[in-house]
Write a protein that holds these residues in place. Structure first.
Motif, PDB file in Angstrom:
ATOM      1  N   GLU A 110       6.431   8.287  14.948  1.00  0.00           N
ATOM      2  CA  GLU A 110       7.539   7.827  15.238  1.00  0.00           C
ATOM      3  C   GLU A 110       8.543   8.663  15.299  1.00  0.00           C
ATOM      4  O   GLU A 110       9.317   9.131  16.259  1.00  0.00           O
ATOM      5  CB  GLU A 110       7.977   6.863  14.234  1.00  0.00           C
ATOM      6  N   ILE A 165       4.340   4.124  10.787  1.00  0.00           N
ATOM      7  CA  ILE A 165       4.298   3.944  12.335  1.00  0.00           C
ATOM      8  C   ILE A 165       3.984   5.530  12.704  1.00  0.00           C
ATOM      9  O   ILE A 165       4.680   6.366  12.517  1.00  0.00           O
ATOM     10  CB  ILE A 165       5.270   3.681  12.930  1.00  0.00           C
ATOM     11  N   VAL A 213       7.187   0.812   7.955  1.00  0.00           N
ATOM     12  CA  VAL A 213       7.744   1.607   9.380  1.00  0.00           C
ATOM     13  C   VAL A 213       7.563   2.967   9.191  1.00  0.00           C
ATOM     14  O   VAL A 213       7.214   3.638  10.332  1.00  0.00           O
ATOM     15  CB  VAL A 213       9.085   0.928   9.391  1.00  0.00           C
ATOM     16  N   ARG A 266      12.502  -6.096   2.540  1.00  0.00           N
ATOM     17  CA  ARG A 266      12.928  -5.010   3.247  1.00  0.00           C
ATOM     18  C   ARG A 266      12.205  -3.441   2.857  1.00  0.00           C
ATOM     19  O   ARG A 266      12.096  -2.777   3.711  1.00  0.00           O
ATOM     20  CB  ARG A 266      14.507  -4.821   3.157  1.00  0.00           C
ATOM     21  N   TYR A 281       9.074  -3.386   4.516  1.00  0.00           N
ATOM     22  CA  TYR A 281       9.061  -3.156   5.910  1.00  0.00           C
ATOM     23  C   TYR A 281       9.356  -1.730   6.059  1.00  0.00           C
ATOM     24  O   TYR A 281       9.008  -1.220   6.976  1.00  0.00           O
ATOM     25  CB  TYR A 281      10.163  -4.049   6.410  1.00  0.00           C
ATOM     26  N   ASN A 282      10.191  -1.135   5.167  1.00  0.00           N
ATOM     27  CA  ASN A 282      10.637   0.166   5.379  1.00  0.00           C
ATOM     28  C   ASN A 282       9.390   0.990   5.281  1.00  0.00           C
ATOM     29  O   ASN A 282       9.039   2.097   5.775  1.00  0.00           O
ATOM     30  CB  ASN A 282      11.752   0.577   4.450  1.00  0.00           C
ATOM     31  N   ILE A 283       8.716   0.446   4.253  1.00  0.00           N
ATOM     32  CA  ILE A 283       7.403   1.734   3.773  1.00  0.00           C
ATOM     33  C   ILE A 283       6.373   1.488   5.171  1.00  0.00           C
ATOM     34  O   ILE A 283       5.980   2.417   5.525  1.00  0.00           O
ATOM     35  CB  ILE A 283       6.793   1.070   2.513  1.00  0.00           C
ATOM     36  N   LYS A 332      15.076  -8.465  -0.337  1.00  0.00           N
ATOM     37  CA  LYS A 332      14.984  -6.958  -0.823  1.00  0.00           C
ATOM     38  C   LYS A 332      13.667  -6.466  -0.609  1.00  0.00           C
ATOM     39  O   LYS A 332      13.341  -5.482  -0.220  1.00  0.00           O
ATOM     40  CB  LYS A 332      15.824  -6.647  -1.964  1.00  0.00           C
TER      41      LYS A 332
END
Lengths: 185, 1155
Positions: B135, B132, B129, B122, B125-127, B119
């Motif tokens: 995007e 980027i 992402v 995740r 990763y979301n943060i 979790k």
């Protein structure tokens, strides 16, 4: 997201996250956001509380008017394929499903499978000539003449039909589409 | 008696077998389930499966948990509706939780921790992402213009990333140390603006041309001090400068190559040379990311164009057009392009030369004169592509080809520009740095003193010329004055003077850096201007003035600007090339490029969204396309060359930069090694760099290259081999798919019966098995008949009939049917190549037969009559009690054998298919069966024919084979040969089995035979008239040859009548006698025929293509029939009658309805 809890239980959210391919790579707010997308289509129909799985369906007219779909020649097919009733009326689950598959993170095979279903207009598990004609006419907005359509159909089947049964099975389709340079995630 | 004991043994055996099957099946299900789920996706057994496993065996539990976890992990990629996914997920999770807790507590904690970690990951990763860059912006563009346009921006972003890294590298290792620890501004001569320039140093004009303060800043090479170590920590700046300069190239190379390798791995699949032009144009045409009506319209138009193009191409493939005009036009176009290329190169060279001269001649340069070079270069890069495009219209190439040409030309142009620029610059550099080299003889003594002298010496008397030359750094006016005086005074030393001046005034590295930066800036300005002018203003005009204009601006002349992806990407590449070229001489160039790219990103995206329409011919630049990357790599290499050349060739400036005073720039390395490393290291280095080591190393490298190349070649060879193999596999696969299709046609509805089938197969009940088999037959009948609208269906019927005839009626039958008829029919059948030999031929013969029947019989009875008649004929001839007994056996065999072989094929076929196509839609009834279940099916089917036939005539089986061989020889038909062969393995197991059932067989068969005989007689009476007709039929179509053969066959046939070969010859007939007591039997016959037909097709094809397949088949049958034959025989004895009766009626009804 304060009202996240009120819409879904934590388990539900978690399950959705496990199941769906992330869309747009931004996953944190993703589910609720998609939910709001769904709800915004018809605020009067969709309740804000999804903890007890209300049975709500949005009619195709609303789904098809989404900006993602409204210019897509296959929007009706897409809605039909993803809706459980096969008529384009979507529950929230169907809706999420659709976005999950159309997500750029979705695996190729999954996409190919659904692409096949989308192109298979008469649901007979084969893309036959009539399906192809429909596809072409939708794609080109009926701009091709009948002869051209016919020729293209023949050509397509000629190219991709491995078993020579005059129609494309899912295997044929996948075989063909997996080699397409543009069919990427 | 003994039969009873046999039965007991048999039943127990079958029980055992069934049990074993079940366990096997269970295991296999567990093993294969992941596959299966992935593949079929529609099986709802999942839930049942999950609950099923309840055992306490920890190993099993563990496996189960693993399995469930797999489900959870793979659930995203399954084509199930959401509800089902949710359900399965829930179940799987529950099970995992439950059993995992049971298994061990620690494992539970572990998983909990793992969950938490996951979790966390995740969220992280979301943060990440979210950060980027651009995007959302890119997505928006993608939604409006499709992925083609977006690919440009993604490429831009990628370049941006590279430049960020380059900036960090240069910034942190060169610029920052220099700023922090280097000598501050104004302390040394190289860091001080000469007095003469000071006044104008802040002028916009000067700044614009990167002079003044900018020239003496960290932006350029000249600013960096040449002190070996700076700061308290002793940072070796010159070394760092050199290393970073090299690292920039190294990093770019590595990252590019890595990206390319990744992409090529991605696009490996698509690299196959298979051609699906039309398919791709139809199925992959629509860009599902488009969400804008205008873009959608454009896309639609583009698709239409595309398809039309393909059609035209297809049509033009047939006729070759060799138009002299076209060729001459193309030659003309190419000449034009070459001319313009040469012209542009000349202009650039000329401009650089002129600017050089101007600089020397004129004291004050105008703004234009200062920026002439870069402006001209930018102008050329802007205008020439459009000119090329115009020229390309002359050529009338296919749009795609012309686009390629265009790209190549533009790339050549860009490269030519850059190269001519850099060559001109280096030329200048040459004149700057080489002449002092010659004259340095008089110089060297003083040079050190000169360098030590600070610029504070403002006034230098004209008389002392060396000092004066130093002073000339200061102002142009001063210099001019100096020079003029010098010219007067020392005529012969003029060049020397000049050189001295230039050497001190500008170091060539800074000059090159300045030029590159200037070029980059001007390029940026031009880009912005072109975006604003060509796109924005044009867009505005078109949008708002179209009403008050006499023609439609939007669709006719100016239109909206198109976003030309290819050219824009090329421009990016060009831009990056400039950066690479100048990065060594201007360490801040990457940083500037970062800014430029950011600006470009925003401006472009804004422009694209507001005033562009997508290019009509979209050059497919998907993310895995290596085309651009290859160009970029090419660019990188070519841009690296001049830098390397300059580094190697030229002597660094004497008075500025980190390498001042060195003979060559790279001497810094050897210096460092010599001075800063321990003695042994320098020794080692000297050894390493000596020819003794270097030459072998080079040799080794060459060897390595050669070796790798050889490996690559061999791999290529293997690759080709594999491809060929794959192709053959595929053709085989095609054939198998066809078989599947044939089987499907016959038994789509049998699928419904197969579930009970499977269940019953587990239970050793004879009734059930018989029943199922019969029901299967029924199903198949209906299916054969039902899809009458398909032309296929009828064909399959006929095929099946013929196949069955071949099988059952054996060779006599097939011989009688002349092969001559068979052959011409081949072409008619649109069947895949290989199977056509078998199926097509047979069906052909059958067709011919059916035609004759048409004449005599009402069409409704057509197919039935065809198949039945030969059988009747035989029945007349063979009214032997023993034979009748055998017939029953054979009937069983005939009836069941079809399904058997077919399943064998399915079985061996499926795994292969799995490999080929990852997710599948196999016809429904196949989906429902597990491989193991298939195995279970055929023991039942096979066993009948084996024990029964042989016991009666055990010694004859060999003779029968011989006979068959003879017949094959006479027949000469390849297909039949293969058929015969395929049958043989089946008969082999019989020999093993004989002893067991001998008595039982006899009794049964005898009983049956008696009854059968009665039936036959009845049949004969009923069908006598018809038979006569049929006989006539046969003779009619066949040429004389065939009729002769026929006779021969009759003779031969009589022998086999008594022999066990009857198994092949007379399954249908036996069916008559044993069970089909009523005239309705036809329907039944047919079902058998169809089934056995598919079997024969399968087996024959197998036989021909791969002996292994055949082998497998044999083995399977052997294994299975051991266990279960006994019960079957019993079944057949007792239950046949009743069941068959039912069947007949049913099948007949079905047939009737269909007909």
């Amino acid at each position: 997201m304060g009202n996240k809890q009120t819409i879904f239980t934590a388990q539900q959210l978690d399950a959705y996250q496990m199941i769906c391919n992330p869309t747009l790579k931004v996953n944190v707010l993703d589910r609720p956001r998609l939910f709001y997308r769904y709800r915004d289509l018809a605020p009067q129909l969709v309740p804000l509380d999804y903890t007890n799985h209300p049975d709500v369906k949005l009619p195709y007219e609303l789904i098809g008017s989404m900006p993602e779909l409204k210019d897509n020649p296959f929007r009706q097919r897409i809605a039909e394929v993803f809706s459980e009733d096969g008529e384009g009326n979507m529950t929230l689950d169907d809706f999420l499903d659709m976005f999950s598959v159309l997500s750029e993170m979705a695996p190729r095979d999954l996409k190919a499978y659904y692409a096949f279903k989308i192109y298979d207009f008469n649901d007979d598990d084969f893309i036959c000539k009539s399906d192809l004609e429909k596809t072409l006419n939708k794609l080109t907005r009926n701009e091709l003449t009948e002869d051209e359509v016919k020729m293209v159909c023949e050509k397509v089947i000629d190219e991709a039909d491995l078993d020579n049964d005059g129609r494309l099975s899912l295997e044929d389709f996948q075989h063909m589409i997996n080699r397409a340079p543009d069919f990427l995630r | 008696m003994s039969s009873a004991s046999e039965l007991v043994v048999g039943s127990s055996r079958s029980l055992l077998a069934a049990k074993r099957h079940r366990t096997v099946r269970k295991n296999s299900r567990r093993i294969y389930s992941a596959y299966r789920d992935h593949q079929q996706g529609s099986s709802d057994e999942e839930g049942g499966d999950d609950k099923e496993v309840d055992s306490n065996d920890p190993e099993e539990m563990f496996q189960n948990i693993q399995y469930q976890k797999e489900i959870i992990a793979n659930i995203r990629s399954r084509p199930w509706p959401m509800r089902r996914k949710l359900k399965v997920l829930k179940q799987a999770r529950e099970i995992v939780l439950k059993y995992e807790g049971q298994l061990t507590r620690t494992r539970g904690y572990q998983t909990a921790g793992a969950d938490l970690l996951k979790k966390l990951y995740r969220v992280l990763y979301n943060i990440v992402v979210t950060f980027i860059p651009w995007e959302v912006r890119i997505k928006k563009i993608e939604s409006h213009f499709g992925s083609g346009v977006a690919s440009y921006f993604i490429f831009l972003r990628w370049l941006f990333g590279i430049n960020i890294v380059l900036t960090i590298m240069t910034g942190s290792f060169v610029v920052l140390p220099e700023l922090l620890a280097g000598a501050p501004f104004g302390t040394t001569r190289s860091k001080t603006i000469p007095k003469e320039h000071l006044a104008s140093a802040q002028d916009l004009d000067t700044i614009w041309s990167l002079g003044g303060y900018l020239q003496y800043s960290v932006l350029f090479y000249g600013y960096y001090g040449s002190v070996r170590k700076i700061g308290s920590a002793g940072y070796r700046l010159p070394l760092a400068y050199f290393l970073v300069g090299m690292a920039v190239f190294a990093y770019s190379f590595i990252i590019l190559l890595r990206k390319m390798a990744k992409n090529s791995r991605l696009s490996l699949v698509s690299a196959s040379d298979e051609n699906f032009t039309f398919c791709w144009r139809v199925f992959c045409a629509w860009d599902y990311l488009i969400g804008n009506p205008e873009a959608a319209e454009c896309k639609g138009a583009a698709i239409v164009n595309n398809i039309r193009e393909a059609i035209v191409e297809e049509q033009e493939k047939k006729k070759d057009t060799s138009l002299a005009v076209l060729i001459s036009l193309r030659i003309l176009a190419n000449i034009l392009v070459l001319l313009s290329l040469a012209g542009s190169i000349y202009i650039i060279y000329f401009v650089v030369d002129r600017s050089q001269k101007l600089e020397q001649e004129k004291p004050e340069l105008t703004l234009w004169e200062k920026n002439e070079v870069s402006v001209v270069v930018s102008l050329i890069t802007m205008i020439a592509p459009s000119a090329f495009e115009l020229v390309a219209q002359l050529e009338m190439y296919h749009p795609r080809t012309s686009l390629r040409f265009q790209l190549a030309r533009v790339l050549v142009l860009y490269l030519g520009n850059l190269y001519s620029l850099i060559i001109a610059l280096l030329d200048k550099v040459n004149s700057m740095s080489s002449t002092p080299h010659e004259s340095s003889s008089n110089w060297t003594n003083t040079s050190s003193t000169i360098s030590s002298l600070s610029a504070q010496v403002p006034r230098i008397s004209v008389s002392e010329h060396r000092n004066s030359t130093m002073a000339t750094i200061s102002t142009a006016i001063n210099f001019v004055h100096n020079r003029s005086s010098l010219v007067i005074a020392y005529n012969q030393t003029i060049p020397f003077e000049k050189n001295a001046r230039s050497q001190q005034d500008q170091c060539w590295e800074t000059y090159v850096g300045q030029e590159m930066l200037k070029l980059s800036i001007i390029d940026m300005i031009f880009t912005v201007a072109s975006i604003l002018l060509i796109d924005f203003i044009r867009g505005l005009v078109v949008r708002y003035l179209s009403d008050c204009c006499c023609w439609d601006l939007e669709s006719k002349f100016p239109e909206y600007g198109e976003f030309k992806i290819a050219e824009n990407v090329l421009h990016l590449i060009y831009n990056q090339g400039m950066i690479w070229m100048g990065a060594f001489f201007s360490p801040c160039l990457p940083a500037f490029n970062v800014l430029k790219l950011i600006g470009l990103m925003y401006l472009r995206s804004w422009a694209v969204l507001t005033c562009n329409v997508p290019h009509q011919q979209v050059f497919r630049a998907s993310r895995s396309n290596n085309f651009y990357l290859a160009m970029l790599l090419f660019m990188l290499f070519l841009c690296m060359l001049p830098t390397i050349f300059a580094i190697v060739r030229y002597r660094p400036s004497e008075h500025c930069g980190p390498f001042s005073g060195q003979e060559k720039i790279y001497d810094i390395i050897s210096d460092t090694v010599a001075s800063d490393f321990p003695l042994w290291f320098s020794k080692v280095m000297s050894y390493v760099t000596s020819p003794v080591v270097v030459l072998p190393a080079v040799l080794l490298l060459f060897m390595l290259i050669y070796y790798l190349q050889a490996i690559a070649r061999s791999l290529k060879f293997t690759n080709n081999q594999l491809r060929i193999q794959l192709q053959t596999e595929r053709t085989e696969d095609k054939k198998k798919v066809f078989q599947m299709a044939a089987a499907r046609l016959q038994t789509p509805e049998a699928s419904a019966d197969k579930n009970p089938d499977q269940q019953e197969s587990d239970i050793p009940s004879h009734e059930a098995s018989i029943h199922t088999s019969s029901s299967q037959q029924n199903g198949s009948v209906t299916n054969v008949q039902s899809p009458i609208n398909h032309s296929d269906s009828i064909r399959t019927i006929t095929q099946s009939a013929s196949g069955a005839d071949l099988n059952e009626g054996h060779v006599s039958e097939s011989v009688r049917r002349p092969a001559v008829i068979v052959l011409p029919k081949h072409q008619v059948e649109p069947l895949p190549n290989r199977p056509r030999h078998f199926i097509g031929g047979q069906s052909g013969s059958c067709r011919s037969k059916s035609c004759h029947h048409m004449a005599y019989n009402p069409p409704s009875g057509l197919s039935n009559a065809i198949h039945t008649d030969p059988l009747y004929r035989k029945t007349i001839r063979s009214l032997h009690p023993v034979e009748a007994a055998g017939i029953i056996a054979a009937q069983n065999y005939g009836g069941r054998r079809g399904p058997t072989t077919r399943y064998v094929i399915v079985n061996e076929h499926r795994p292969r298919r799995k490999l080929l196509c990852s997710a599948t839609r196999i016809p429904r009834h196949y989906l429902m069966e597990e491989p193991t279940e298939i195995l279970e099916l055929y023991p039942r089917n096979i066993k009948h024919y084996t024990p029964r036939t042989n016991p009666q005539h055990p010694p004859r089986s060999h003779t029968s084979q011989q006979l068959r061989k003879e017949e094959e020889e006479t027949g000469k038909d390849r297909k039949r040969t293969s058929l015969g062969k395929s049958l043989r393995p089946c008969s082999l197991p019989d020999h093993h089995q004989q002893a067991h059932f001998y008595i039982g067989e006899r009794l049964d068969s005898f009983r049956e035979s008696q009854r059968a005989r009665n039936e036959i007689q009845k049949d004969d009476e009923e069908e006598a008239g018809k038979e006569g007709v049929d006989w006539g039929d046969f003779n009619l179509p066949s040429p004389s040859q065939a009729s002769i053969k026929e006779k021969v066959c009759f003779h031969t046939q009589r022998h086999p009548v008594h022999s066990p070969r009857r198994q092949h010859q007379s399954p249908t007939r036996s069916r008559h006698m044993g069970s089909q007591l009523k005239p309705k039997l036809r329907g039944q016959l047919e079902t058998h025929l169809t089934e056995s037909d598919s079997a024969s097709i399968a087996s024959s094809s197998d036989q021909q293509n791969s002996s292994t397949d055949q082998y497998i088949q044999v083995i399977h049958s052997k294994e299975r029939h051991l266990g279960s034959d006994v019960r079957q025989e019993k079944v057949s004895k007792k239950k046949t009658k009743a069941n068959f009766d039912i069947n007949y009626t049913e099948s007949n009804d079905l047939i009737c309805s269909n007909v």
